[in-house]
Design an enzyme around this catalytic site. Structure first.
Site, short mmCIF file in Angstrom:
data_model
loop_
_atom_site.label_atom_id
_atom_site.label_comp_id
_atom_site.label_asym_id
_atom_site.label_seq_id
_atom_site.Cartn_x
_atom_site.Cartn_y
_atom_site.Cartn_z
N LYS A 100 12.24 32.50 25.89
CA LYS A 100 13.30 32.59 26.89
C LYS A 100 14.45 31.62 26.60
O LYS A 100 15.60 31.89 26.96
CB LYS A 100 12.73 32.32 28.28
CG LYS A 100 11.84 33.43 28.80
CD LYS A 100 11.35 33.11 30.19
CE LYS A 100 10.46 34.25 30.72
NZ LYS A 100 9.92 33.94 32.07
N ARG A 101 14.14 30.51 25.95
CA ARG A 101 15.21 29.54 25.70
C ARG A 101 16.25 30.06 24.71
O ARG A 101 17.35 29.52 24.60
CB ARG A 101 14.64 28.21 25.23
CG ARG A 101 14.14 28.20 23.80
CD ARG A 101 13.75 26.78 23.40
NE ARG A 101 13.36 26.69 22.02
CZ ARG A 101 12.13 26.95 21.57
NH1 ARG A 101 11.20 27.33 22.43
NH2 ARG A 101 11.84 26.84 20.29
#
Length: 483
Positions: free
Chosen positions: A246-247
């Site tokens: 997700k980062r």
């Protein structure tokens, strides 16, 4: 012929766990399975691996189905759910037990954890020590798990279609738990049963599953089922070479839908994360189906590049049929509040909007932003733009242009151009000196498609009206912005 199967009998599967979103890596796996099935005239099966009772949800299943439908990856069989097949797993597990190929283990979780810590402290491989292997337990009264007697000598050799030959020493294999004490099958066991009973010929999955393969192959052999061919796809990494997460940005496929990407562009991008055909970048679906093969799948990890995806999406916006893009744009316009009445303000409708905006758009959301001046009933003109361009000097030319447009019966492009150029000549103006004030009056800002395209999108009445509304600002700007 591959591993004894005719090409037309190829059967592949995509088997996600419904414990979260359908992420980019999952879609890429589904895509490669789908392409191989379509390329060979085989069958693409969707199987939901939902035996993780604590984390699997019906909502996640719906998200998976929506994501696959949006990307166009249609399945031929399924969706099957493992929770509907629990009795099959138990039957096969007990069959192994009855043949002496599995045994009951009554070691408690605490005992197993202590064994793991001891092995780790001694620097030994962490595997079950076989405490219950020879106890001969037939009907334990308390909690008990059923373990498979994994082969402890020799090697398991995998001829991977992507990675080539991989050799595993069997002595490092655990006696795999196949039924937990709660009666539920473990992942590696249920996968083997499903793949066998569904006649899966090729297991195409991410290479994070490579280490599961030596655990699964002996199970196929013990159960008397043919071992499928395996193809382990390279991982997808972020720009920092860490596993995609997700980062690195949105990883859910439906998040890319929300951001305004075209599904065909995303599919095109994902297939290039691990597969190539020369230097070609853009492929139609029919091209991909015709050209796909494992010979051109790379074994090294692929790097996800959001900028490249945006570039590719822009190419699709510019080259796809306006009708197709318009259909996909419609939900975004409606979400923004542009109803049928708003869309009816544009001569030529949403397709005309797409044709004018796509050269300056990378996503459908860009188009929605660019469409605002044409869909809105009224606009607000930017203060600085009004100050700079709606001046007393240009006002007479703007007024003359509006008057002549209003008096003219036709609003055809050549008629509008003739009026525009006549005023340039009469008033001694260069094109930009009239076009930019017109752009400000018509759209409220200084950036837009070509000035004639703007007028086409607005139509005659709104064009004339907005010029006159813009002229009302001339006195205001010349006084309130003076100095």
């Amino acid at each position: 012929m591959l591993h004894g199967w005719h090409m037309s009998n190829v059967r592949v599967r995509f088997a996600p766990s419904p414990t979260g979103f359908l992420h980019i890596g999952g879609v890429r796996t589904a895509l490669f399975n789908w392409l191989y099935a379509r390329h060979t005239g085989g069958t693409f099966i969707l199987r939901i691996e939902d035996t993780d009772r604590d984390r699997s949800t019906d909502k996640a299943i719906q998200i998976i189905l929506e994501g696959l439908k949006w990307t166009g990856l249609d399945w031929d069989e399924g969706p099957y759910r493992q929770t509907d097949r629990l009795e099959l797993y138990r039957e096969h597990a007990m069959g192994l037990f009855e043949r002496g190929l599995a045994y009951w283990c009554v070691c408690t979780p605490g005992e197993l954890e202590a064994k793991r810590k001891d092995a780790h402290a001694r620097g030994e491989s962490v595997k079950y020590d076989g405490m219950c292997r020879e106890k001969g337990l037939s009907a334990p009264t308390g909690p008990a798990a059923l373990r498979f007697r994994s082969p402890q000598d020799g090697q398991t050799v995998l001829d991977d279609l992507i990675k080539g030959k991989i050799v595993f020493d069997n002595q490092v294999l655990d006696d795999l738990i196949i039924l937990r004490s709660n009666g539920y099958p473990t992942y590696n066991f249920s996968v083997v049963i499903d793949d066998a009973l569904m006649n899966i010929t090729h297991v195409i999955r991410g290479d994070d599953h490579v280490n599961n393969t030596p655990r699964q192959v002996p199970l196929f052999d013990a159960l008397g089922y043919a071992v499928p061919k395996f193809a382990h796809l390279p991982m997808i990494l972020g720009s920092d070479k860490a596993r995609l997460s997700k980062r690195h940005g949105a990883t859910s496929v439906l998040a890319y839908q929300e951001m305004g990407y075209l599904p065909e562009a995303l599919v095109n991008y994902l297939v290039r994360l691990g597969w190539s055909h020369g230097d070609q970048e853009i492929f139609s679906i029919s091209d991909l189906i015709r050209l796909f093969s494992f010979e051109h799948v790379q074994s090294s990890a692929a790097v996800f590049n959001p900028e490249k995806l945006r570039w590719l999406n822009a190419q699709y916006l510019r080259t796809s049929e306006p009708e197709s893009v318009a259909k996909q744009l419609l939900p975004y316009l409606e979400k923004e509040g542009y109803d049928e009445k708003a869309r009816a303000r544009i001569p030529g409708g949403v397709e005309a909007l797409v044709s004018s905006l796509r050269e300056r758009s990378e996503t459908l959301l860009d188009m929605v932003t660019g469409a605002a001046p044409y869909l809105a009933e009224t606009i607000t003109i930017e203060e600085n733009a009004a100050k700079k361009f709606l001046t007393p000097v240009i006002a007479p030319s703007l007024r003359k242009f509006a008057d002549r447009l209003e008096a003219e019966v036709s609003f055809a492009r050549d008629v509008v151009e003739h009026i525009f150029h006549a005023i340039l000549e009469e008033d001694g103006l260069k094109m930009g000196k009239l076009a930019q004030p017109l752009r400000v009056a018509l759209t409220g800002g200084t950036v837009s498609p070509g000035i004639y395209e703007v007028m086409d999108l607005l139509g005659k009445d709104r064009t004339v009206h907005r010029i006159r509304e813009g002229l009302k600002l001339v006195d205001v700007t010349s006084s309130s912005f003076a100095g």
